[in-house]
Design a protein around this motif. Sequence first.
Motif, PDB file in Angstrom:
ATOM      1  N   VAL A  47      12.249  99.377 -55.980  1.00 14.35           N
ATOM      2  CA  VAL A  47      12.971 100.549 -56.247  1.00 14.35           C
ATOM      3  C   VAL A  47      13.203 101.297 -54.900  1.00 14.35           C
ATOM      4  O   VAL A  47      12.607 101.491 -53.895  1.00 14.35           O
ATOM      5  CB  VAL A  47      11.721 101.425 -57.002  1.00 14.35           C
ATOM      6  N   ILE A  48      14.528 101.502 -54.626  1.00 16.20           N
ATOM      7  CA  ILE A  48      14.944 102.500 -53.551  1.00 16.20           C
ATOM      8  C   ILE A  48      15.989 103.489 -53.832  1.00 16.20           C
ATOM      9  O   ILE A  48      16.548 103.525 -55.051  1.00 16.20           O
ATOM     10  CB  ILE A  48      15.776 101.169 -52.434  1.00 16.20           C
ATOM     11  N   PRO A  49      16.168 104.348 -52.973  1.00 10.00           N
ATOM     12  CA  PRO A  49      17.314 105.524 -53.224  1.00 10.00           C
ATOM     13  C   PRO A  49      18.584 104.909 -52.797  1.00 10.00           C
ATOM     14  O   PRO A  49      18.656 103.734 -52.377  1.00 10.00           O
ATOM     15  CB  PRO A  49      16.852 106.709 -52.363  1.00 10.00           C
ATOM     16  N   ALA A  50      19.488 105.816 -53.047  1.00 12.67           N
ATOM     17  CA  ALA A  50      20.918 105.403 -52.678  1.00 12.67           C
ATOM     18  C   ALA A  50      21.708 106.373 -51.644  1.00 12.67           C
ATOM     19  O   ALA A  50      23.007 106.404 -51.744  1.00 12.67           O
ATOM     20  CB  ALA A  50      21.619 105.238 -53.891  1.00 12.67           C
ATOM     21  N   PRO A  51      20.871 106.888 -50.680  1.00 14.28           N
ATOM     22  CA  PRO A  51      21.744 107.697 -49.766  1.00 14.28           C
ATOM     23  C   PRO A  51      22.595 106.840 -48.774  1.00 14.28           C
ATOM     24  O   PRO A  51      22.351 105.865 -48.232  1.00 14.28           O
ATOM     25  CB  PRO A  51      20.711 108.639 -48.836  1.00 14.28           C
ATOM     26  N   PRO A  52      23.943 107.312 -48.583  1.00 12.22           N
ATOM     27  CA  PRO A  52      25.037 106.344 -47.582  1.00 12.22           C
ATOM     28  C   PRO A  52      23.970 106.231 -46.055  1.00 12.22           C
ATOM     29  O   PRO A  52      24.351 105.308 -45.290  1.00 12.22           O
ATOM     30  CB  PRO A  52      26.064 107.091 -47.517  1.00 12.22           C
ATOM     31  N   VAL A  53      23.053 107.142 -45.842  1.00  4.72           N
ATOM     32  CA  VAL A  53      22.668 106.979 -44.560  1.00  4.72           C
ATOM     33  C   VAL A  53      21.807 105.933 -44.504  1.00  4.72           C
ATOM     34  O   VAL A  53      21.141 105.634 -43.330  1.00  4.72           O
ATOM     35  CB  VAL A  53      21.588 108.278 -44.022  1.00  4.72           C
TER      36      VAL A  53
END
Length: 273
Positions: A7-13
């Motif tokens: 599980v990971i997030p999706a921020p462009p950074v």
Amino acid sequence: MFSAAAVIPAPPVLVPELCGGAAESGAPDPARAVEQLPGGATGDARGVGAGLRGAGAGDPRTVLRAAVLDVLAALAAEGGSWTVLGTGQGQYGPDTVGTFLGYGVDLAVALGPAASSEPDPELELPVLIAGWARGAVAPATNVEVRLLPEETPAREAAAFGARLRAELDAGPEPRGVLVIADGAATLTTAAPGYLDERAPAVQRALDTALATGDRAALLELDPALCAELVLRGRAVYQALAGLFGRDGAVAADTRYQDAPFGVGYHAGLWRPA
């Protein structure tokens, strides 16, 4: 055969090239000042990433990216191909090529090592993050992406995850699942959705569910409230619950849990226990 879910997030950074090199230097970026809630990043003291930043670990983007890459490397070590779940519309195979041009840099990413088509500038962010993740830790791996509409009801999202589990278990080769989803985007006044006073409590419940493998708690997330709190990953998290619905228990391994930009981010692994 299903092996594990990351599980990971999706921020462009997450993508260094989109940060102009600032995130790699470790120097604070005044343009991205972090606003903390009382007691921690999401209203308590459990944030895994918050303590690292407080200890002078450098730019919060660097801390987040290191944790995500750690989780992705663990998924890659399981072997086999990946199925990626994210929010949006459509399904994409290993021949898909995209570009982060819409985020300021013409950086091409692909879902498979043999993909050679022209980069599609219209791909949704979870597809692009999936391509970046594959290239970063498993360049020989084939990836497919399945997107769920943000408004998918909880029951349908869980059923989607259960069907995917049956499909993966039917094959002899190891198959991993990568869940790309964000929590509430209304945790601080600097958040994309500004501050909603209800958001910290909902984010704490989500954080606890992800950290403990509590599938029932994920399924209890209210679609209408999550929409108001800009918690766009709700349906994807509920598909994760369905993916593990046949297991007696879940072994959850949390590597990061924080809200550096007023958005709840989680990075970790779920395995059948």
